[in-house]
Design a protein around this motif. Sequence first.
Motif, mmCIF file in Angstrom:
data_model
loop_
_atom_site.group_PDB
_atom_site.id
_atom_site.type_symbol
_atom_site.label_atom_id
_atom_site.label_comp_id
_atom_site.label_asym_id
_atom_site.label_seq_id
_atom_site.Cartn_x
_atom_site.Cartn_y
_atom_site.Cartn_z
ATOM 1 N N PHE A 385 69.963 -54.221 15.742
ATOM 2 C CA PHE A 385 68.807 -53.306 16.511
ATOM 3 C C PHE A 385 67.751 -53.679 16.680
ATOM 4 N N ILE A 386 67.242 -53.248 17.813
ATOM 5 C CA ILE A 386 66.051 -53.886 19.044
ATOM 6 C C ILE A 386 65.101 -53.629 17.685
ATOM 7 N N ASP A 387 64.337 -54.592 17.432
ATOM 8 C CA ASP A 387 62.976 -54.790 16.225
ATOM 9 C C ASP A 387 61.773 -54.084 17.677
ATOM 10 N N TYR A 388 61.727 -52.446 17.689
ATOM 11 C CA TYR A 388 61.051 -52.080 18.897
ATOM 12 C C TYR A 388 59.278 -51.735 17.630
ATOM 13 N N SER A 389 59.323 -52.178 16.236
ATOM 14 C CA SER A 389 58.122 -51.584 15.697
ATOM 15 C C SER A 389 57.526 -52.975 16.139
ATOM 16 N N SER A 390 58.031 -54.163 15.607
ATOM 17 C CA SER A 390 57.271 -54.960 16.197
ATOM 18 C C SER A 390 56.947 -56.517 17.386
ATOM 19 N N LYS A 391 58.297 -55.830 17.891
ATOM 20 C CA LYS A 391 58.655 -57.155 19.342
ATOM 21 C C LYS A 391 58.634 -56.256 19.905
ATOM 22 N N THR A 392 58.290 -54.921 20.678
ATOM 23 C CA THR A 392 57.584 -53.553 21.631
ATOM 24 C C THR A 392 56.677 -54.407 22.533
ATOM 25 N N TYR A 393 56.787 -55.085 23.746
ATOM 26 C CA TYR A 393 56.254 -55.369 24.278
ATOM 27 C C TYR A 393 55.834 -54.980 25.921
ATOM 28 N N ARG A 394 55.411 -54.624 26.474
ATOM 29 C CA ARG A 394 55.156 -54.299 28.179
ATOM 30 C C ARG A 394 53.797 -54.195 28.436
ATOM 31 N N GLN A 395 53.579 -55.208 29.775
ATOM 32 C CA GLN A 395 52.382 -55.017 31.005
ATOM 33 C C GLN A 395 53.179 -54.954 32.016
ATOM 34 N N VAL A 396 52.309 -53.484 32.097
ATOM 35 C CA VAL A 396 52.482 -53.572 34.115
ATOM 36 C C VAL A 396 51.235 -53.967 34.789
ATOM 37 N N LEU A 397 51.952 -54.189 35.850
ATOM 38 C CA LEU A 397 51.049 -54.795 36.678
ATOM 39 C C LEU A 397 51.093 -54.744 38.298
ATOM 40 N N ASN A 398 50.181 -53.682 38.289
ATOM 41 C CA ASN A 398 49.477 -52.563 39.044
ATOM 42 C C ASN A 398 50.183 -52.506 40.726
ATOM 43 N N GLU A 399 49.038 -53.973 40.938
ATOM 44 C CA GLU A 399 49.073 -53.909 42.514
ATOM 45 C C GLU A 399 50.387 -54.839 42.664
ATOM 46 N N THR A 400 51.342 -55.240 42.359
ATOM 47 C CA THR A 400 52.484 -55.912 42.180
ATOM 48 C C THR A 400 53.814 -55.405 41.587
ATOM 49 N N ASP A 401 53.749 -54.379 41.348
ATOM 50 C CA ASP A 401 54.982 -53.029 40.303
ATOM 51 C C ASP A 401 55.224 -54.201 40.228
ATOM 52 N N GLU A 402 54.884 -54.518 39.143
ATOM 53 C CA GLU A 402 56.004 -55.695 38.495
ATOM 54 C C GLU A 402 55.997 -55.637 36.770
ATOM 55 N N LEU A 403 56.672 -55.556 36.501
ATOM 56 C CA LEU A 403 56.604 -55.659 34.689
ATOM 57 C C LEU A 403 56.413 -57.136 33.740
ATOM 58 N N ILE A 404 56.312 -57.189 33.115
ATOM 59 C CA ILE A 404 56.549 -58.165 31.897
ATOM 60 C C ILE A 404 56.443 -57.349 30.069
ATOM 61 N N TRP A 405 58.043 -57.972 30.158
ATOM 62 C CA TRP A 405 58.464 -57.396 29.035
ATOM 63 C C TRP A 405 59.105 -58.204 28.177
ATOM 64 N N ALA A 406 59.566 -57.966 26.871
ATOM 65 C CA ALA A 406 59.790 -58.801 25.512
ATOM 66 C C ALA A 406 60.958 -58.478 25.576
ATOM 67 N N SER A 407 61.812 -59.254 24.997
ATOM 68 C CA SER A 407 62.771 -59.580 24.695
ATOM 69 C C SER A 407 63.863 -60.329 23.696
ATOM 70 N N GLU A 408 65.006 -60.119 23.350
ATOM 71 C CA GLU A 408 65.266 -60.969 22.289
ATOM 72 C C GLU A 408 66.974 -61.215 22.883
ATOM 73 N N ARG A 409 66.977 -60.881 23.734
ATOM 74 C CA ARG A 409 68.565 -61.027 24.703
ATOM 75 C C ARG A 409 69.193 -61.936 24.495
ATOM 76 N N ASP A 410 68.553 -62.947 24.129
ATOM 77 C CA ASP A 410 68.778 -64.909 24.378
ATOM 78 C C ASP A 410 69.048 -65.048 23.039
ATOM 79 N N GLY A 411 68.758 -64.531 21.735
ATOM 80 C CA GLY A 411 68.865 -64.875 20.482
ATOM 81 C C GLY A 411 67.511 -65.226 20.078
ATOM 82 N N TRP A 412 65.858 -65.342 21.318
ATOM 83 C CA TRP A 412 65.292 -65.406 20.571
ATOM 84 C C TRP A 412 63.900 -64.486 21.330
ATOM 85 N N ASN A 413 63.103 -63.896 20.784
ATOM 86 C CA ASN A 413 61.904 -63.532 21.392
ATOM 87 C C ASN A 413 61.860 -63.854 22.615
#
Length: 786
Positions: A385-413
Amino acid sequence: MGQHATENLGLSPHWISKSSNFWYRNELPQGGFEFIFVDTSTNSRRRAFDHQDAARKLQQLTNKTTNAESLPFSWIQPAPDALHVRFRAHGKAWTFTSDGLLEECHDAPDEGVPNLLDGEVPSPASDTQVHITFVNHDTGPLTLEWIDFEGNPVFYGDIDIGEERSQRTYVGHVWRLTDASGAVKAVYAAPEHNNAVVIDGGTMQELVVAAEESRTPKRQATSFPRVTIHNYNVWVAFSDGENRQITTNGNRERPYDQRRVYISPDKKHLVAWQYTPQQERIVTFVESSPKDQVQPKLKQIQYLKPGDRVRVDRPRIFSLDTRSEISTDDSLFKTPYHLESVGWSIDSKEYRFLYNERGHQMLRIIGISLGGTVRTLVEESSKSFIDYSSKTYRQVLNETDELIWASERDGWNHLYLYDLTKGALQNQITKGEWLVRSVEKVDAEARRIWFRGFRMVPGQDPYYAHLARVNFDGTGLKILTEGNGTHTWKWSPGERQFTDTWSRIDQPPTSVLRDAETGAAVLTLEESNTTAKPPAEIFVSPGRDGKTPIHGIIIRPSNFDPTKKYPILEDVYAGPQDFFTPKAYSNLTSYREWADRGYIVVKLDGMGTNWRSKAFHDVCYKNLKDAGFPDRVAWIQAAAKTRPWMDTTRVGIKGGSAGGQNAMGALLFHGDFYKAAVADSGCHDNRMDKIWWNEQWMGWPVDQAYEDSSNVVHAGRLRGALMLIVGELDDNVDPASTLQVVNALNGADKDYELLFVPGGGHGAGSSRYGRRRQADFFERHLGGVK
């Protein structure tokens, strides 16, 4: 589903307007409190005013007994240099000067945001802990109750006249204080920082004017284009007076949503969400004993359960120039559990949204271009499962059109940086066998992130929180807090400094003022009281695999005698959404109550709970019956090996909500170890409980795993003594969940006890009567001290 425990109030700075100085309320070791003023230009601290003199003069002017160590106010407004201070006491505003003059003033002190409410509302979901002290300066004892997520009061204790109670809670959670007659004396919503509130005869009255002003509607400026939904379809009013219907496919079964309308920054395009409503799932309650009539009442609520049809949203894009829809393909978001708008790109060329696929094994950020092209910008997948209810994080940086994103893909958040224009990963920001608990702030210009991290300091409890910062490119990682304990902090207005408070369950808090750039301590504010007797012992032992450390605490009775044998009582809550063993210094009131009845009380977090590695968490997947029990049993046995006063032949367990499911499961699946259990408001079959919580951990579609974890299905395996508690009006966990267990136990010819509470809501067993019945049950089945 959640738990509360009382804890010591940490330091909460209040920064003075137009100044870098601040004050705080300090709890004294011998009881009572004082107000401290901190001058950051000299890095010095002192009492904000002469407490003895202020108390003496306040008593003279009001003829009311006043104690300098327990003044009848919890908030002050010092001048930037603290040459005078204002406060409210006994229904009046006062000014006290540094030369000892106390006089009534006409201007009320600025008390910040007191968070007093003029009426009760349900507590919102929150995972940010704070500490509140309730101080009783009313004319009689007060009863403290938490208003739960459905608006039901949950009893937490009484506060006598002149006394105070420190309470751990969560931001936004609502607390009610009533007198002996049941009259409401205060309703309080926990703020975003540690605080204290004084309750006296005028607490609620002072609210009325401010509450009425806050409810006065503000005039909104009219802007064009203006979108409305009429007869299920989208209408757009333009500045030239034209009002045009731009959709015709909306109907009762598939309407457009007025709350999900997003106009591009250049006002040339529009996204409107069309949706298929969720199915109707009605849970019915019969209130057998209403207070206002003799006959029972019927109550019904909408309550989706696992497998039910959820609302399905379909974003559609329209050109406002042509007044028509631009065709798009929905194959990338066809089976949603939930969608969230991310918004338009700053150049108005693409609209983006978050797609959480049903089953919680796929998350995507999806973009829709002006030409109707639909693409995946970010994709996250998991075999569990993806822990959407606790660990979903996104921050859009509008000026540079970038996104900070949280993931457990390497085994750690951890945090990752994406280029949204390209829809590609730029780099991993944080990395290592530790995790990001939450992002505190982002400085897009400096390209830095400050975050709360767990497991960052080797040798410390992995659940201890530290503040750290890192650059967007992953360089410059620095931990800004120091001290072997869990940390909380509060920034100065200019964010050049912050207060840092840390403690452990066996060590009282220490607070310092730190430089925000280096983390260096520039002033010690409060030092740990090392003479205080620890309320609990920390114990760590390997879990089921013989190597993974399991962390917990042991609470002994106040009159503990090491020559005697004590039954063991575990307080369990194995909900995968969090961890539950207290880490900060705490008086552990609820646990202490049970320990002083003659038990060794234990609390720990086994595998399957949150905020360790992904592998640690995944143990719960499609397997809620596990509840970390192999780790719990191993931990208790290891503790008892060096503590002969722990009697492992008499182990009891108690829990509520998900903990109620766990408590009964202990007897079904580990009845050779646990001898007695109390299950309050238990979620005994995950098919019967709320959809979001159960599908998050048990998956979708509903399959054999749900049956395998069901206490109802396995009721015939019961060994030991079981007490079930349920309130007839529990609208958090369907009461039928407990009654289906009762039916299954009857069918299996099993003995048990049932406490059915007319009018009771979720956690009905926490009432005085419920706690007394639980105490009687455990005394009968576990026995006393030997």
